[in-house]
Design an enzyme around this catalytic site. Structure first.
Site, PDB file in Angstrom:
ATOM      1  CB  SER A 169     -12.749  -3.924  -7.855  1.00 14.24           C
ATOM      2  OG  SER A 169     -11.118  -4.001  -7.627  1.00 14.24           O
TER       3      SER A 169
HETATM    4  N1  SAH Z   1      -8.811  -6.111  -4.317  1.00 13.24           N
HETATM    5  C1  SAH Z   1      -8.938  -4.671  -4.096  1.00 13.24           C
HETATM    6  C2  SAH Z   1      -8.627  -3.766  -5.004  1.00 13.24           C
HETATM    7  C3  SAH Z   1      -7.961  -2.453  -4.669  1.00 13.24           C
HETATM    8  S1  SAH Z   1      -7.284  -1.436  -5.604  1.00 13.24           S
HETATM    9  C4  SAH Z   1     -10.045  -4.545  -3.168  1.00 13.24           C
HETATM   10  O1  SAH Z   1     -11.057  -5.544  -3.247  1.00 13.24           O
HETATM   11  O2  SAH Z   1     -10.533  -3.473  -2.692  1.00 13.24           O
HETATM   12  C5  SAH Z   1      -5.597  -2.181  -6.187  1.00 13.24           C
HETATM   13  C6  SAH Z   1      -4.711  -2.378  -4.934  1.00 13.24           C
HETATM   14  O3  SAH Z   1      -3.639  -2.926  -5.528  1.00 13.24           O
HETATM   15  C7  SAH Z   1      -4.395  -0.954  -4.105  1.00 13.24           C
HETATM   16  O4  SAH Z   1      -4.662  -1.272  -2.957  1.00 13.24           O
HETATM   17  C8  SAH Z   1      -2.799  -1.132  -4.468  1.00 13.24           C
HETATM   18  O5  SAH Z   1      -2.067  -0.361  -3.529  1.00 13.24           O
HETATM   19  C9  SAH Z   1      -2.374  -2.345  -4.825  1.00 13.24           C
HETATM   20  N2  SAH Z   1      -1.312  -2.541  -5.577  1.00 13.24           N
HETATM   21  C10 SAH Z   1      -0.932  -1.960  -6.576  1.00 13.24           C
HETATM   22  N3  SAH Z   1       0.469  -2.484  -6.841  1.00 13.24           N
HETATM   23  C11 SAH Z   1       0.731  -3.385  -5.979  1.00 13.24           C
HETATM   24  C12 SAH Z   1       1.740  -4.312  -5.973  1.00 13.24           C
HETATM   25  N4  SAH Z   1       2.702  -4.222  -6.724  1.00 13.24           N
HETATM   26  N5  SAH Z   1       1.865  -5.264  -4.957  1.00 13.24           N
HETATM   27  C13 SAH Z   1       0.619  -5.264  -4.181  1.00 13.24           C
HETATM   28  N6  SAH Z   1      -0.317  -4.450  -4.187  1.00 13.24           N
HETATM   29  C14 SAH Z   1      -0.454  -3.699  -5.104  1.00 13.24           C
END
Ligand code: SAH
Length: 225
Positions: A75
């Site tokens: 993000s």
């Molecule tokens: N907080 C992260 C943002 C990553 S983007 C950071 O700081 O890098 C969002 C993430 O959510 C992705 O890795 C994606 O695989 C995950 N995601 C999407 N749906 C999900 C679910 N149902 N359960 C767990 N993770 C999920």
């Protein structure tokens, strides 16, 4: 809250990942309305370049989301800072994150001294994030699972942060919040999403505040290796 950050030599960074570059990011976030000094301090010290691929390291201190593989992104720093600031208003001790991704948001929360639980559905991303937590000496508890079911065994949580967008609130997550607990999540479809803050009332209902327009990857069901 005690800062819990022990920096290894590779975390200090050189050139485009140097302290000066990080300081500039913090100034930019301040200009963009981030005011919690604890949050700004963690962003100043936490090496975001270790949370992206080496070829992107030189862009790690731009205020922008970056690809982390598997169609996912780390993000934007402003979004991480804003969500963290909102969580801290409620002085939480125990936090659940849904969507570990690179691990950066979880690391920010851990560096603030919070007890962090995080769930990621893509196994390969979680393995990389765990390696980063180890490198930084951070105690973050993580699980490979569909985070839409939360992590009930460790609940209720003082705060829950969802870092992928769902079209509507996920009831299982609200149930794992304590009364007065806060949930911050992007809500909406692929076109327009709003960052919302929910506070769980005593009667189990929620009070909702819309914070900003944002763009997140979607919250998906199931898991992948
Ligand atoms: N907080 C992260 C943002 C990553 S983007 C950071 O700081 O890098 C969002 C993430 O959510 C992705 O890795 C994606 O695989 C995950 N995601 C999407 N749906 C999900 C679910 N149902 N359960 C767990 N993770 C999920």
């Amino acid at each position: 809250m005690t800062p819990r950050l022990r920096l290894q030599p590779e975390a200090v960074g050189l050139g485009m990942t140097s302290q000066r570059v990080r300081d500039r990011l913090v100034e930019r976030l301040r200009e963009a309305g981030i005011s919690d000094e604890r949050v700004l301090n963690v962003i100043r010290t936490l090496p975001r370049h270790l949370f992206v691929d080496e070829v992107l390291a030189s862009r790690a201190y731009e205020d922008t989301a970056l690809p982390i593989g598997h169609g996912q992104t780390i993000s934007q720093p402003w979004v991480v800072a804003r969500m963290t600031e909102v969580l801290l208003e409620n002085a939480p001790a125990k936090v659940l994150e849904v969507g570990t991704g690179s691990g950066y948001q979880a690391a920010v929360l851990a560096a603030l001294g919070l007890e962090v639980y995080t769930v990621e559905r893509i196994g390969e991303l979680l393995r990389q994030a765990r390696k980063r937590f180890r490198t930084l000496g951070m105690n973050v508890r993580s699980k490979h699972d569909d985070g839409r079911i939360g992590w009930p065994e460790h609940g209720p949580y003082d705060a829950i942060i969802v870092t992928a967008a769902a079209p509507a609130l996920v009831p299982a997550l609200v149930e794992q919040l304590r009364t007065g607990g806060v949930l911050v999540a992007p809500v909406g479809g692929s076109g327009s999403q709003a960052l919302v803050k929910l506070v769980r009332r005593e009667d189990g209902g929620v009070d909702e505040t819309r914070l900003a327009a944002v763009t997140f990857v979607p919250l998906l069901s199931g898991t992948v290796d």
